[in-house]
Design a protein around this motif. Structure first.
Motif, mmCIF file in Angstrom:
data_model
loop_
_atom_site.group_PDB
_atom_site.id
_atom_site.type_symbol
_atom_site.label_atom_id
_atom_site.label_comp_id
_atom_site.label_asym_id
_atom_site.label_seq_id
_atom_site.Cartn_x
_atom_site.Cartn_y
_atom_site.Cartn_z
ATOM 1 N N PHE A 29 0.826 -1.193 0.000
ATOM 2 C CA PHE A 29 0.000 0.000 0.000
ATOM 3 C C PHE A 29 0.867 1.252 0.000
ATOM 4 C CE2 PHE A 29 -2.384 -3.245 2.407
ATOM 5 C CZ PHE A 29 -3.554 -3.296 1.663
ATOM 6 N N SER A 30 0.325 2.313 -0.589
ATOM 7 C CA SER A 30 0.979 3.615 -0.446
ATOM 8 C C SER A 30 0.731 4.070 0.995
ATOM 9 C CB SER A 30 0.386 4.626 -1.435
ATOM 10 O OG SER A 30 -0.947 4.937 -1.064
ATOM 11 N N ASP A 31 1.433 5.109 1.422
ATOM 12 C CA ASP A 31 1.231 5.620 2.780
ATOM 13 C C ASP A 31 -0.228 6.028 2.995
ATOM 14 O OD1 ASP A 31 3.870 5.205 3.413
ATOM 15 O OD2 ASP A 31 4.474 7.286 3.064
ATOM 16 N N GLU A 32 -0.808 6.688 2.000
ATOM 17 C CA GLU A 32 -2.197 7.137 2.098
ATOM 18 C C GLU A 32 -3.155 5.945 2.181
ATOM 19 O OE1 GLU A 32 -5.234 9.213 -0.962
ATOM 20 O OE2 GLU A 32 -3.367 10.322 -0.614
ATOM 21 N N GLU A 33 -2.932 4.919 1.354
ATOM 22 C CA GLU A 33 -3.779 3.726 1.381
ATOM 23 C C GLU A 33 -3.648 3.001 2.715
ATOM 24 O OE1 GLU A 33 -3.621 2.572 -3.372
ATOM 25 O OE2 GLU A 33 -2.037 1.859 -2.016
ATOM 26 N N LEU A 34 -2.426 2.875 3.206
ATOM 27 C CA LEU A 34 -2.209 2.179 4.469
ATOM 28 C C LEU A 34 -2.879 2.920 5.624
ATOM 29 C CD1 LEU A 34 -0.999 -0.211 5.928
ATOM 30 C CD2 LEU A 34 1.157 1.053 6.093
ATOM 31 N N THR A 35 -2.842 4.224 5.586
ATOM 32 C CA THR A 35 -3.528 5.011 6.618
ATOM 33 C C THR A 35 -5.020 4.730 6.593
ATOM 34 O OG1 THR A 35 -1.851 6.739 6.528
ATOM 35 C CG2 THR A 35 -4.000 7.367 7.419
ATOM 36 N N ALA A 36 -5.598 4.658 5.392
ATOM 37 C CA ALA A 36 -7.030 4.369 5.262
ATOM 38 C C ALA A 36 -7.353 2.966 5.754
ATOM 39 C CB ALA A 36 -7.474 4.541 3.814
ATOM 40 N N VAL A 37 -6.512 1.987 5.421
ATOM 41 C CA VAL A 37 -6.729 0.606 5.851
ATOM 42 C C VAL A 37 -6.628 0.502 7.376
ATOM 43 C CG1 VAL A 37 -5.794 -1.748 5.789
ATOM 44 C CG2 VAL A 37 -6.034 -0.433 3.663
ATOM 45 N N ARG A 38 -5.629 1.146 7.944
ATOM 46 C CA ARG A 38 -5.473 1.117 9.405
ATOM 47 C C ARG A 38 -6.675 1.747 10.111
ATOM 48 N NH1 ARG A 38 0.886 2.588 9.433
ATOM 49 N NH2 ARG A 38 1.647 0.453 9.489
ATOM 50 N N ALA A 39 -7.170 2.858 9.563
ATOM 51 C CA ALA A 39 -8.333 3.524 10.151
ATOM 52 C C ALA A 39 -9.561 2.624 10.072
ATOM 53 C CB ALA A 39 -8.595 4.858 9.446
ATOM 54 N N ALA A 40 -9.748 1.953 8.940
ATOM 55 C CA ALA A 40 -10.894 1.055 8.789
ATOM 56 C C ALA A 40 -10.783 -0.141 9.734
ATOM 57 C CB ALA A 40 -10.998 0.583 7.341
ATOM 58 N N ALA A 41 -9.585 -0.681 9.877
ATOM 59 C CA ALA A 41 -9.374 -1.807 10.794
ATOM 60 C C ALA A 41 -9.641 -1.378 12.231
ATOM 61 C CB ALA A 41 -7.952 -2.348 10.654
ATOM 62 N N VAL A 48 -5.019 -5.179 11.506
ATOM 63 C CA VAL A 48 -4.926 -4.817 10.087
ATOM 64 C C VAL A 48 -4.937 -6.082 9.226
ATOM 65 C CG1 VAL A 48 -3.464 -3.740 8.327
ATOM 66 C CG2 VAL A 48 -3.782 -2.618 10.539
ATOM 67 N N ALA A 49 -4.182 -7.104 9.610
ATOM 68 C CA ALA A 49 -4.133 -8.345 8.829
ATOM 69 C C ALA A 49 -5.498 -9.023 8.787
ATOM 70 C CB ALA A 49 -3.086 -9.284 9.410
ATOM 71 N N GLY A 50 -6.165 -9.103 9.925
ATOM 72 C CA GLY A 50 -7.489 -9.716 9.976
ATOM 73 C C GLY A 50 -8.507 -8.942 9.156
ATOM 74 N N PHE A 51 -8.415 -7.618 9.220
ATOM 75 C CA PHE A 51 -9.324 -6.775 8.435
ATOM 76 C C PHE A 51 -9.103 -6.997 6.946
ATOM 77 C CE2 PHE A 51 -10.210 -2.902 6.087
ATOM 78 C CZ PHE A 51 -11.546 -2.705 6.400
ATOM 79 N N CYS A 52 -7.828 -6.998 6.521
ATOM 80 C CA CYS A 52 -7.519 -7.209 5.105
ATOM 81 C C CYS A 52 -8.018 -8.577 4.634
ATOM 82 C CB CYS A 52 -6.020 -7.089 4.848
ATOM 83 S SG CYS A 52 -5.415 -5.393 4.938
ATOM 84 N N ALA A 53 -7.815 -9.604 5.446
ATOM 85 C CA ALA A 53 -8.269 -10.950 5.072
ATOM 86 C C ALA A 53 -9.791 -10.994 4.968
ATOM 87 C CB ALA A 53 -7.764 -11.972 6.094
ATOM 88 N N SER A 54 -10.493 -10.429 5.940
ATOM 89 C CA SER A 54 -11.961 -10.449 5.925
ATOM 90 C C SER A 54 -12.518 -9.669 4.738
ATOM 91 C CB SER A 54 -12.518 -9.869 7.227
ATOM 92 O OG SER A 54 -12.198 -10.706 8.304
#
Length: 143
Positions: A29-41, A48-54
């Motif tokens: 992920f780009s820094d911006e994408e990773l920030t969004a993924v972390r916020a969603a998780a 973060v890993a569990g969120f991405c898998a789900s």
């Protein structure tokens, strides 16, 4: 808070199956994408890993033009429709609540109920029935 979890919310881990998971992917992920993924998780109270898998499995299991299988997460179209229905139900409840408040104000100031009080109560009843219908629909889709 070095080394501790004090002040942090507890996170859920994805449920383990009867066998170990051997497959592994490493998304980048780009820094911006990773920030969004972390916020969603964080919002989902997941790692973060569990969120991405789900999230990945929810999309992978969905077939175009079909409802998502039970337990795999709803499709975006379904969620958008449920959101619209909930917004409409919320609006109906708010409007009915305003009418009941106005009726109560008139009753308190004059000692007499307004002639339209029965109509306002009927609107509240219908609005609550709409909310109940949306909740029942969500329950059926989750089952």
């Amino acid at each position: 808070m070095a080394g501790g979890t004090k002040g942090r919310t507890a996170r859920r881990y994805r449920a383990r199956g009867p066998t170990a998971r051997e497959g592994r992917i490493t998304p980048r992920f780009s820094d911006e994408e990773l920030t969004a993924v972390r916020a969603a998780a964080e919002a989902a109270q997941m790692t973060v890993a569990g969120f991405c898998a789900s999230a990945t499995l929810a999309v992978a299991r969905r077939q175009p033009g079909q409802a998502a299988p039970a337990g795999s997460g709803a499709g975006m179209e379904e969620l958008a429709e449920l959101q619209r229905e909930l917004f409409a139900a919320r609006t109906a409840v708010n409007r009915a609540g305003v009418n009941v408040n106005q009726a109560a104000a008139q009753l308190n100031s004059t000692g007499q109920p307004p002639v339209w009080l029965e109509h306002a109560v009927n609107r509240v009843t219908r609005a609550v029935m709409e909310v109940d219908a949306v909740v029942a629909l969500i329950h059926r889709r989750l089952a």
